[in-house]
Design an enzyme around this catalytic site. Structure first.
Site, PDB file in Angstrom:
ATOM      1  N   LYS A 177     -45.599 -20.571   3.043  1.00  0.00           N
ATOM      2  CA  LYS A 177     -46.535 -21.343   3.863  1.00  0.00           C
ATOM      3  C   LYS A 177     -45.757 -22.155   4.898  1.00  0.00           C
ATOM      4  O   LYS A 177     -45.117 -23.146   4.581  1.00  0.00           O
ATOM      5  CB  LYS A 177     -47.392 -22.294   3.023  1.00  0.00           C
ATOM      6  N   CYS A 297     -33.511 -33.407  10.054  1.00  0.00           N
ATOM      7  CA  CYS A 297     -33.407 -34.194   8.817  1.00  0.00           C
ATOM      8  C   CYS A 297     -32.044 -34.864   8.696  1.00  0.00           C
ATOM      9  O   CYS A 297     -31.917 -35.919   8.091  1.00  0.00           O
ATOM     10  CB  CYS A 297     -33.713 -33.339   7.597  1.00  0.00           C
ATOM     11  N   GLU A 398     -37.253 -43.115   7.802  1.00  0.00           N
ATOM     12  CA  GLU A 398     -37.013 -41.977   8.689  1.00  0.00           C
ATOM     13  C   GLU A 398     -38.057 -41.994   9.803  1.00  0.00           C
ATOM     14  O   GLU A 398     -39.241 -41.844   9.542  1.00  0.00           O
ATOM     15  CB  GLU A 398     -37.121 -40.678   7.884  1.00  0.00           C
TER      16      GLU A 398
HETATM   17  O1  TXE Z   1     -44.518 -33.453   6.830  1.00  0.00           O
HETATM   18  P1  TXE Z   1     -45.186 -32.830   5.571  1.00  0.00           P
HETATM   19  P2  TXE Z   1     -45.183 -34.002   8.169  1.00  0.00           P
HETATM   20  C1  TXE Z   1     -40.469 -35.990   7.611  1.00  0.00           C
HETATM   21  C2  TXE Z   1     -40.473 -36.762   8.920  1.00  0.00           C
HETATM   22  C3  TXE Z   1     -41.886 -36.680   9.345  1.00  0.00           C
HETATM   23  C4  TXE Z   1     -42.584 -36.788   8.011  1.00  0.00           C
HETATM   24  C5  TXE Z   1     -43.977 -36.282   7.969  1.00  0.00           C
HETATM   25  O2  TXE Z   1     -40.114 -38.087   8.691  1.00  0.00           O
HETATM   26  O3  TXE Z   1     -42.264 -37.699  10.211  1.00  0.00           O
HETATM   27  O4  TXE Z   1     -41.800 -36.010   7.150  1.00  0.00           O
HETATM   28  O5  TXE Z   1     -44.044 -35.004   8.589  1.00  0.00           O
HETATM   29  C6  TXE Z   1     -46.994 -29.085   3.837  1.00  0.00           C
HETATM   30  N1  TXE Z   1     -49.124 -29.787  -0.766  1.00  0.00           N
HETATM   31  N2  TXE Z   1     -40.035 -34.624   7.767  1.00  0.00           N
HETATM   32  O6  TXE Z   1     -46.420 -34.757   7.887  1.00  0.00           O
HETATM   33  O7  TXE Z   1     -46.607 -33.225   5.434  1.00  0.00           O
HETATM   34  C7  TXE Z   1     -47.277 -29.050   5.311  1.00  0.00           C
HETATM   35  O8  TXE Z   1     -48.413 -28.252   5.569  1.00  0.00           O
HETATM   36  C8  TXE Z   1     -48.369 -28.773  -0.321  1.00  0.00           C
HETATM   37  C9  TXE Z   1     -38.740 -34.333   7.237  1.00  0.00           C
HETATM   38  O9  TXE Z   1     -45.284 -32.892   9.118  1.00  0.00           O
HETATM   39  O10 TXE Z   1     -44.270 -33.110   4.459  1.00  0.00           O
HETATM   40  C10 TXE Z   1     -45.976 -28.478   5.838  1.00  0.00           C
HETATM   41  O11 TXE Z   1     -45.954 -27.074   5.645  1.00  0.00           O
HETATM   42  N3  TXE Z   1     -47.866 -28.731   0.930  1.00  0.00           N
HETATM   43  C11 TXE Z   1     -38.472 -32.899   7.189  1.00  0.00           C
HETATM   44  C12 TXE Z   1     -44.942 -29.135   4.934  1.00  0.00           C
HETATM   45  O12 TXE Z   1     -45.661 -29.551   3.780  1.00  0.00           O
HETATM   46  C13 TXE Z   1     -48.171 -29.746   1.760  1.00  0.00           C
HETATM   47  C14 TXE Z   1     -39.045 -32.012   8.190  1.00  0.00           C
HETATM   48  C15 TXE Z   1     -44.234 -30.348   5.529  1.00  0.00           C
HETATM   49  O13 TXE Z   1     -45.192 -31.265   5.944  1.00  0.00           O
HETATM   50  C16 TXE Z   1     -48.961 -30.824   1.346  1.00  0.00           C
HETATM   51  C17 TXE Z   1     -40.345 -32.424   8.633  1.00  0.00           C
HETATM   52  C18 TXE Z   1     -49.442 -30.817   0.010  1.00  0.00           C
HETATM   53  N4  TXE Z   1     -50.189 -31.804  -0.484  1.00  0.00           N
HETATM   54  C19 TXE Z   1     -40.778 -33.714   8.434  1.00  0.00           C
HETATM   55  N5  TXE Z   1     -49.083 -31.679   2.389  1.00  0.00           N
HETATM   56  C20 TXE Z   1     -37.152 -32.465   6.656  1.00  0.00           C
HETATM   57  N6  TXE Z   1     -36.883 -32.708   5.377  1.00  0.00           N
HETATM   58  O14 TXE Z   1     -36.375 -31.871   7.361  1.00  0.00           O
HETATM   59  C21 TXE Z   1     -48.392 -31.152   3.418  1.00  0.00           C
HETATM   60  N7  TXE Z   1     -47.839 -29.983   3.051  1.00  0.00           N
END
Ligand code: TXE
Length: 504
Positions: A177, A297, A398
């Site tokens: 996904k 990240c 972050e």
């Molecule tokens: O991330 P999400 P978001 C950090 C960065 C950013 C914050 C939020 O600080 O501002 O995270 O970003 C899926 N069950 N990083 O909201 O929600 C979602 O669909 C299962 C760090 O975009 O964590 C996507 O595919 N899956 C980072 C994935 O999780 C779920 C890179 C990431 O989205 C879900 C990006 C659920 N309940 C953001 N909710 C890194 N580690 O590099 C969401 N998703």
């Protein structure tokens, strides 16, 4: 995409069962880059069921290792063949420059090549001496089973490849996904996989693809007893939710949740020794945070500088930050693109407001660019806050945007303490021309990757992951394959005897 079915379940492309779609926005100009199918929870459950059926059927995991390795190599060939198409999709979807997207596709290729070699070389068996010559005891590795692979939007295909390549190599089946914000390159990649799968007669259901809102699909993907392993890269809050949900079924979870990465610069970078000198330190300080507008990240968002050089060093970095050329990633003149979405820019802007209210000194940026050519995109200027300290949320949290905070130190011990004073622990950098000090400091830092006189690099053959709230588990390297394997101890008695313990 654009009318073609985008969900791949049990070897068949199909539309969402309720006909739902999502507009995918190009963040460089706000236009609709594509319209894709949006899965329902029912579609996600079907995808998990397809992966389960395919794993339980046993044909894929029984495939000879050499054949799985050859498949990974073939995928790498196809990635290079389709490099321009994939890179262009990545740029339209994420806003990153085409030059960066091309590097991403090369990196994805390296990941498949690396796991092709590792899987092919893996003997998969350790013989154990149990002290009885009649017993053949060995420990073997088996695929862990059905994997759910959830990727974020900053490196959509690269992050997904860190999961799909070892999962395939290990003999697992999976549901992928991508982020709902950036699914385009993953959809195109699964078409590419299908081509390779046909050549290698890979059974249906080994790879399944759904895209859509994580909040909507999350439960179907992570609360299922049919899932054996979840590999997630994304935000801390989502990682915590997934870990809690998975605990009900005791499903194994590996999470990579970002970081707040210190970049420590000692005053001796002025020297011409191993530290690479002043210019290299400043250049890496700049690139470490503003490449990809901080949406990395491992971005070096905390500059921790020795007091005696801080004013001059920060001024030099700020002067260059103000000259970074922003623009549409398709324009070769652009050095960096927009933030991934309007919502994400709003989050970054809120952090800048917070930094000002917390009393940090804004020395550059802190606004949207005024260039009318950028008005429709979600651009934000490289921003630096000086005179920060650990009590500030902009130093602790972050921001995932182009925001650099500056802290100052006077002793080595203080630099180490500051570097470790974070709930995260993904990556850190150290700049010094004193190699004995460099070695002391890199060993003292509690982070998953530490660069000494460099910043930002990784390689497919070295583990990637974090200490603390940056996550658990590792991707890449041999451990990145082992995550997708179970270990089984087989005790074979070639001369069976009764135990004779119970007398009657
Ligand atoms: O991330 P999400 P978001 C950090 C960065 C950013 C914050 C939020 O600080 O501002 O995270 O970003 C899926 N069950 N990083 O909201 O929600 C979602 O669909 C299962 C760090 O975009 O964590 C996507 O595919 N899956 C980072 C994935 O999780 C779920 C890179 C990431 O989205 C879900 C990006 C659920 N309940 C953001 N909710 C890194 N580690 O590099 C969401 N998703």
């Amino acid at each position: 995409m654009d009318g073609e079915p985008d969900l791949y379940i049990a070897g068949t492309w199909r539309h969402a069962s309720d006909g739902g779609t999502r507009d995918i926005i190009n963040p460089a100009d706000g236009s609709v880059a594509a319209v894709v199918d949006e899965a329902t929870p029912g579609d996600a459950r079907e995808a998990v069921a397809a992966a389960r059926a395919s794993f339980d059927d046993g044909a894929w995991r029984a495939t000879p290792i050499a054949e799985r390795a050859a498949l990974l190599d073939r995928i790498a060939d196809l990635l290079q063949r389709d490099k321009e198409e994939l890179a262009t999709l990545e740029t339209r979807d994420t806003g990153k420059t085409l030059a960066e997207s091309r590097i991403d596709i090369d990196d994805v290729t390296s990941v498949f090549r690396y796991y092709a070699k590792l899987v092919g070389a893996d003997g998969d068996c350790r013989v154990v001496d149990v002290g009885d010559p009649a017993v053949i005891s060995r420990v073997i590795r088996e695929p862990i089973g059905v994997c759910v692979l959830i990727a974020p939007w900053n490196y959509p295909l690269l992050q997904m490849s860190w999961k799909i390549a070892p999962a395939l190599g290990a003999g697992c089946t999976m549901v992928a996904k991508p982020s709902e914000v950036t699914p385009l390159s993953t959809i195109a990649f699964v078409h590419l996989l299908e081509e390779a799968f046909q050549e290698f007669a890979v059974p249906a259901g080994v790879v399944n693809l759904v895209q859509g809102s994580g909040a909507v699909l999350g439960e179907a993907l992570t609360a299922s007893a049919d899932v054996d392993f979840i590999s997630f890269t994304g935000g801390l809050a989502t990682g915590q939710t997934i870990s809690k949900t998975a605990a009900d079924n005791v499903t194994k979870v590996a999470v990579e949740l970002g970081g707040k990465n210190p970049h420590i610069v000692f005053a001796d970078v002025r020297g011409t020794g191993d530290g690479g000198g002043w210019d290299a330190a400043g250049d890496r300080g700049l690139t470490g945070v503003f490449l990809r507008s901080g949406q990395v990240c491992s971005a070096g968002t905390r500059l921790i500088v020795e007091e005696s050089i801080a004013d001059e060093f920060v001024a030099a970095v700020a002067a260059r930050a103000a000259k970074i050329t922003m623009g549409d990633g398709m324009n070769p003149a652009s050095e960096t693109g927009p933030l991934v979405s309007e919502q994400h820019r709003a989050k970054v802007e809120a952090y800048v407001e917070l930094g000002i209210s917390e009393g940090a000194t804004l020395i550059t940026g802190g606004a949207r660019p005024t260039d009318p050519a950028l008005a429709k995109g979600s651009f934000y200027l490289p921003t630096i806050f000086d005179r920060c300290d650990r009590s500030m949320r902009i130093v602790q949290e972050e921001t995932f945007g182009p925001i650099l905070t500056v802290e100052r130190f006077t002793t080595e011990a203080e630099a180490i303490a500051l570097g470790n004073d974070t709930e995260y622990g993904l990556a850190a950098g150290v700049r010094t021309s004193d190699m004995a000090r460099g070695e002391r400091v890199v060993r003292a830092l509690r982070h998953g990757t530490v660069w000494l006189n460099d910043f930002g690099y990784y390689t497919a053959s070295a583990e990637w992951g974090g200490f603390g709230k940056s996550g658990n588990g590792r991707e890449l390297g041999p451990t990145g394959l082992a995550e997708y394997q179970e270990m089984k101890h087989i005790w074979h008695n070639t001369a069976p005897t009764a135990a004779g313990w119970f007398k009657n």
